[in-house]
Write an enzyme that holds these catalytic residues in place. Structure first.
Site, short mmCIF file in Angstrom:
data_model
loop_
_atom_site.label_atom_id
_atom_site.label_comp_id
_atom_site.label_asym_id
_atom_site.label_seq_id
_atom_site.Cartn_x
_atom_site.Cartn_y
_atom_site.Cartn_z
N THR A 1 -8.05 19.50 21.76
CA THR A 1 -9.02 20.38 21.13
C THR A 1 -10.43 19.92 21.47
O THR A 1 -10.68 18.74 21.74
CB THR A 1 -8.84 20.42 19.61
OG1 THR A 1 -9.07 19.12 19.05
CG2 THR A 1 -7.43 20.89 19.25
N GLY A 2 -11.34 20.87 21.50
CA GLY A 2 -12.73 20.54 21.81
C GLY A 2 -12.88 19.88 23.17
O GLY A 2 -13.58 18.88 23.31
N SER A 3 -12.24 20.48 24.17
CA SER A 3 -12.15 19.80 25.47
C SER A 3 -12.93 20.48 26.59
O SER A 3 -12.63 20.28 27.76
CB SER A 3 -10.68 19.66 25.87
OG SER A 3 -9.99 20.89 25.77
N GLY B 1 -13.53 14.97 25.21
CA GLY B 1 -12.37 15.86 25.26
C GLY B 1 -12.02 16.27 26.67
O GLY B 1 -10.83 16.27 27.06
N SER C 1 -13.82 7.29 15.04
CA SER C 1 -15.06 6.66 15.52
C SER C 1 -15.21 5.30 14.86
O SER C 1 -14.68 5.06 13.76
CB SER C 1 -16.27 7.54 15.15
OG SER C 1 -17.49 6.85 15.36
N TYR D 1 -20.82 12.28 8.28
CA TYR D 1 -20.01 12.13 9.48
C TYR D 1 -19.07 10.94 9.35
O TYR D 1 -17.86 11.05 9.62
CB TYR D 1 -20.92 11.95 10.70
CG TYR D 1 -20.21 11.55 11.96
CD1 TYR D 1 -19.49 12.47 12.70
CD2 TYR D 1 -20.26 10.23 12.43
CE1 TYR D 1 -18.83 12.10 13.87
CE2 TYR D 1 -19.61 9.86 13.59
CZ TYR D 1 -18.90 10.79 14.31
OH TYR D 1 -18.25 10.42 15.46
#
Length: 264
Positions: A13-15, A20, A141, A154
């Site tokens: 996803t988000g690639s 990504g 992260s 975040y």
């Protein structure tokens, strides 16, 4: 070590860019059939063509959907009913002071950074369990361990990703399915380049040098004293998605350049 993912289908996803895209490229180079995903149809199609040019003979497909919404996740699952490797990479970030961050922004970050992975894992894990093999990766992260004061919202979502991956790993115990969290540190993605663009313009210095200064100033515990490349993050992801990583599950795997100042 030769990683062979032939016969496996991977969804990242988000690639369409950044980490990504680098993960999708690494998986395709290892022989996986890769589904790229982004919110915008034109950008998703362009990313597929770019990756096809980078990896000759790659088996690729693009599906545009906004995984930050329930409807977008449903649409993606309808288009791609089953995968062997799920990389929950879609995410957003950005500095904002805690006292100026409204509920709506907290909810937006949680929807994209956490609920997208919840929904897609819930959709894809049962078939992996039945097959007796699967890999799920959450792109967390180092900020999930070192909550950054400039973007607490975040950091909280990235801590949630670590907890989610650990819980799902235990839920999948004994099934042949592994679930892990990947913890990058500062990385030279397009998003970071945009964040540092004013400093690059003002100084006239290369992005890599400006990013290194940012790391030294704001992530001073970094051992490598620079930002990682997207390929360095992707390399770990490809290994964790491979058959060779069968004994690695429930882990928070750091590719943070040593930013997290602990040996555990």
């Amino acid at each position: 070590m030769k990683i062979d993912l032939s016969g496996k289908t991977a969804l990242v996803t988000g690639s369409t860019a950044g980490i990504g895209f680098a993960i999708a490229k690494g998986l395709a180079a290892a022989g996986a059939r890769v589904v790229l995903n982004g919110r915008d149809g034109a950008r998703t199609d362009a990313a597929v063509e770019r990756l096809r040019a980078d990896v000759a003979g790659a088996d690729l497909r693009g599906v545009a959907s906004d995984v930050g919404t329930a409807a977008g996740c449903d649409a993606l699952v309808a288009a791609v009913p089953a995968v062997d490797i799920l990389v929950n990479n879609a995410g957003i970030f950005g500095p904002q002071d805690f006292f100026e961050t409204p509920d709506a922004e907290w909810e937006r970050f949680y929807a994209v950074n956490v609920l997208s992975g919840v929904r897609l894992s819930r959709a894809y894990l049962p078939a992996m369990r039945e097959k007796g093999w699967g890999r799920v990766l959450f792109l967390s992260s180092e900020s999930g361990l070192n909550i950054p004061v400039e973007m607490i919202h975040y950091g909280v979502t990235k801590t949630a990703d670590i907890a989610l991956s650990r819980g799902l790993a235990k839920r999948m115990a004994g099934t042949g399915v592994t679930v892990n969290a990947i913890l990058p540190g500062p990385t030279l993605s397009e998003g970071v380049a945009e964040m540092l663009s004013d400093d690059v313009k003002r100084s006239g210095r290369p992005l890599e040098d400006v990013a290194a200064d940012f790391v030294k100033a704001h992530r001073s515990t970094s051992i490598i004293q620079r930002a990682a490349t997207v390929e360095e993050v992707a390399n770990l992801c490809v290994y964790v998605a491979s058959p060779q990583a069968s004994a690695t599950t429930g882990a928070a795997l750091r590719v943070d350049g040593g930013v997290v100042d602990t040996i555990a």
